[in-house]
Design a protein around this motif. Structure first.
Motif, PDB file in Angstrom:
ATOM      1  N   GLY A  15      13.922  35.156   9.573  1.00  0.00           N
ATOM      2  CA  GLY A  15      12.520  35.331   9.229  1.00  0.00           C
ATOM      3  C   GLY A  15      12.305  36.383   8.159  1.00  0.00           C
ATOM      4  N   LYS A  16      12.978  37.510   8.295  1.00  0.00           N
ATOM      5  CA  LYS A  16      12.829  38.583   7.315  1.00  0.00           C
ATOM      6  C   LYS A  16      13.365  38.141   5.956  1.00  0.00           C
ATOM      7  N   ARG A  17      14.493  37.421   5.964  1.00  0.00           N
ATOM      8  CA  ARG A  17      15.039  36.907   4.706  1.00  0.00           C
ATOM      9  C   ARG A  17      14.083  35.904   4.071  1.00  0.00           C
ATOM     10  N   PHE A  18      13.466  35.060   4.891  1.00  0.00           N
ATOM     11  CA  PHE A  18      12.539  34.047   4.384  1.00  0.00           C
ATOM     12  C   PHE A  18      11.318  34.710   3.743  1.00  0.00           C
ATOM     13  N   ILE A  19      10.712  35.656   4.448  1.00  0.00           N
ATOM     14  CA  ILE A  19       9.523  36.341   3.935  1.00  0.00           C
ATOM     15  C   ILE A  19       9.865  37.106   2.648  1.00  0.00           C
ATOM     16  N   ALA A  20      11.010  37.779   2.622  1.00  0.00           N
ATOM     17  CA  ALA A  20      11.435  38.505   1.418  1.00  0.00           C
ATOM     18  C   ALA A  20      11.578  37.547   0.236  1.00  0.00           C
ATOM     19  N   SER A  21      12.133  36.383   0.507  1.00  0.00           N
ATOM     20  CA  SER A  21      12.301  35.373  -0.543  1.00  0.00           C
ATOM     21  C   SER A  21      10.957  34.845  -1.040  1.00  0.00           C
ATOM     22  N   ILE A  22      10.037  34.617  -0.124  1.00  0.00           N
ATOM     23  CA  ILE A  22       8.697  34.128  -0.499  1.00  0.00           C
ATOM     24  C   ILE A  22       7.971  35.169  -1.352  1.00  0.00           C
ATOM     25  N   ILE A  23       7.974  36.424  -0.913  1.00  0.00           N
ATOM     26  CA  ILE A  23       7.300  37.495  -1.658  1.00  0.00           C
ATOM     27  C   ILE A  23       7.895  37.617  -3.057  1.00  0.00           C
ATOM     28  N   GLU A  24       9.211  37.596  -3.134  1.00  0.00           N
ATOM     29  CA  GLU A  24       9.879  37.686  -4.434  1.00  0.00           C
ATOM     30  C   GLU A  24       9.508  36.494  -5.312  1.00  0.00           C
ATOM     31  N   VAL A  26       6.778  34.664  -5.227  1.00  0.00           N
ATOM     32  CA  VAL A  26       5.385  34.818  -5.665  1.00  0.00           C
ATOM     33  C   VAL A  26       5.307  35.798  -6.839  1.00  0.00           C
ATOM     34  N   LEU A  27       6.038  36.914  -6.744  1.00  0.00           N
ATOM     35  CA  LEU A  27       6.036  37.890  -7.830  1.00  0.00           C
ATOM     36  C   LEU A  27       6.600  37.294  -9.117  1.00  0.00           C
ATOM     37  N   PHE A  28       7.675  36.507  -8.999  1.00  0.00           N
ATOM     38  CA  PHE A  28       8.266  35.883 -10.182  1.00  0.00           C
ATOM     39  C   PHE A  28       7.343  34.810 -10.765  1.00  0.00           C
ATOM     40  N   ILE A  29       6.652  34.078  -9.914  1.00  0.00           N
ATOM     41  CA  ILE A  29       5.695  33.071 -10.411  1.00  0.00           C
ATOM     42  C   ILE A  29       4.563  33.758 -11.161  1.00  0.00           C
ATOM     43  N   LEU A  30       4.056  34.856 -10.609  1.00  0.00           N
ATOM     44  CA  LEU A  30       3.007  35.610 -11.295  1.00  0.00           C
ATOM     45  C   LEU A  30       3.494  36.116 -12.650  1.00  0.00           C
ATOM     46  N   GLY A  79      13.046  41.202  -3.422  1.00  0.00           N
ATOM     47  CA  GLY A  79      12.600  40.937  -2.056  1.00  0.00           C
ATOM     48  C   GLY A  79      13.377  41.742  -1.033  1.00  0.00           C
ATOM     49  N   HIS A  80      14.677  41.888  -1.250  1.00  0.00           N
ATOM     50  CA  HIS A  80      15.495  42.706  -0.354  1.00  0.00           C
ATOM     51  C   HIS A  80      15.020  44.160  -0.383  1.00  0.00           C
ATOM     52  N   LYS A  81      14.732  44.665  -1.579  1.00  0.00           N
ATOM     53  CA  LYS A  81      14.272  46.056  -1.712  1.00  0.00           C
ATOM     54  C   LYS A  81      12.959  46.265  -0.955  1.00  0.00           C
ATOM     55  N   ILE A  82      12.025  45.340  -1.126  1.00  0.00           N
ATOM     56  CA  ILE A  82      10.720  45.458  -0.476  1.00  0.00           C
ATOM     57  C   ILE A  82      10.861  45.495   1.048  1.00  0.00           C
ATOM     58  N   PHE A  83      11.809  44.717   1.595  1.00  0.00           N
ATOM     59  CA  PHE A  83      11.968  44.614   3.046  1.00  0.00           C
ATOM     60  C   PHE A  83      13.133  45.438   3.598  1.00  0.00           C
ATOM     61  N   ASN A  84      13.625  46.393   2.803  1.00  0.00           N
ATOM     62  CA  ASN A  84      14.666  47.321   3.238  1.00  0.00           C
ATOM     63  C   ASN A  84      15.953  46.604   3.668  1.00  0.00           C
ATOM     64  N   LEU A  85      16.334  45.617   2.867  1.00  0.00           N
ATOM     65  CA  LEU A  85      17.551  44.858   3.112  1.00  0.00           C
ATOM     66  C   LEU A  85      18.533  45.119   1.970  1.00  0.00           C
ATOM     67  N   LYS A  86      19.773  44.759   2.199  1.00  0.00           N
ATOM     68  CA  LYS A  86      20.764  44.820   1.127  1.00  0.00           C
ATOM     69  C   LYS A  86      21.843  43.780   1.372  1.00  0.00           C
ATOM     70  N   VAL A  87      22.631  43.523   0.350  1.00  0.00           N
ATOM     71  CA  VAL A  87      23.702  42.544   0.418  1.00  0.00           C
ATOM     72  C   VAL A  87      25.029  43.298   0.472  1.00  0.00           C
ATOM     73  N   ILE A  88      25.885  42.894   1.414  1.00  0.00           N
ATOM     74  CA  ILE A  88      27.221  43.490   1.517  1.00  0.00           C
ATOM     75  C   ILE A  88      28.272  42.398   1.550  1.00  0.00           C
ATOM     76  N   SER A  89      29.495  42.779   1.278  1.00  0.00           N
ATOM     77  CA  SER A  89      30.634  41.872   1.343  1.00  0.00           C
ATOM     78  C   SER A  89      30.988  41.613   2.803  1.00  0.00           C
ATOM     79  N   THR A  90      31.226  40.351   3.140  1.00  0.00           N
ATOM     80  CA  THR A  90      31.649  40.045   4.511  1.00  0.00           C
ATOM     81  C   THR A  90      33.070  40.527   4.769  1.00  0.00           C
ATOM     82  N   GLU A  91      33.858  40.645   3.710  1.00  0.00           N
ATOM     83  CA  GLU A  91      35.256  41.026   3.871  1.00  0.00           C
ATOM     84  C   GLU A  91      35.442  42.527   4.059  1.00  0.00           C
TER      85      GLU A  91
END
Length: 147
Positions: A15-24, A26-30, A79-91
């Motif tokens: 859910g958090k990933r989905f909302i972050a993606s939607i917000i991002e 919308v910002l890019f469309i604007l 979107g990750h920044k707005i929702f306090n998320l980040k991407v990490i390596s699985t390895e």
């Protein structure tokens, strides 16, 4: 609900990933609409234009640019920044903060978005990964409080 830990981080929820993606998005469309307006292209032309194969190429280029800019700054997308998320390596669990790696991940994301299955892969994945996450060996996690 089970909280999954990966390399000491809580896995970001679907859910958090989905909302972050939607917000991002919308910002890019604007931003796109503003650029079109400056260039004198009407909004109706933008919305009513037919799909052309070259748009996949444009998406790939935009993905490369967005990833190269945002990953070194935000360790992910806007979107990750707005929702306090980040991407990490699985390895390794290391932050995925290199421009080249971010560019490749976002390019895959933008191109695979034209095909439904890679985008909805997250719905049945135990690690809340999309196909582009699997291909780049990444996961999206919540930042720790001290970050």
């Amino acid at each position: 609900m089970k909280e999954t830990q990966n390399h000491g981080y809580k896995l970001a929820s679907k859910g958090k990933r989905f909302i972050a993606s939607i917000i991002e998005s919308v910002l890019f469309i604007l931003a796109t609409l503003i650029i079109y307006s400056i260039l004198g292209i009407s909004i109706s032309e933008y919305w009513n234009s037919e799909f052309e194969l070259i748009e996949i190429g444009y998406s790939a280029i935009i993905g490369l640019i967005v990833g190269a800019i945002f990953f070194p700054i935000f360790i992910g997308t806007l979107g990750h920044k707005i929702f306090n998320l980040k991407v990490i390596s699985t390895e390794t669990g290391e932050d995925y903060n290199r421009a080249k790696k971010g560019a490749i991940r976002e390019c895959l994301k933008y191109v695979l978005a034209y095909f439904l299955i890679p985008v909805i892969w997250i719905l049945w994945d135990n690690n809340n990964q999309n196909l582009y996450d699997k291909l780049t060996k990444t996961i999206v996690v919540e930042k720790n409080r001290n970050e």
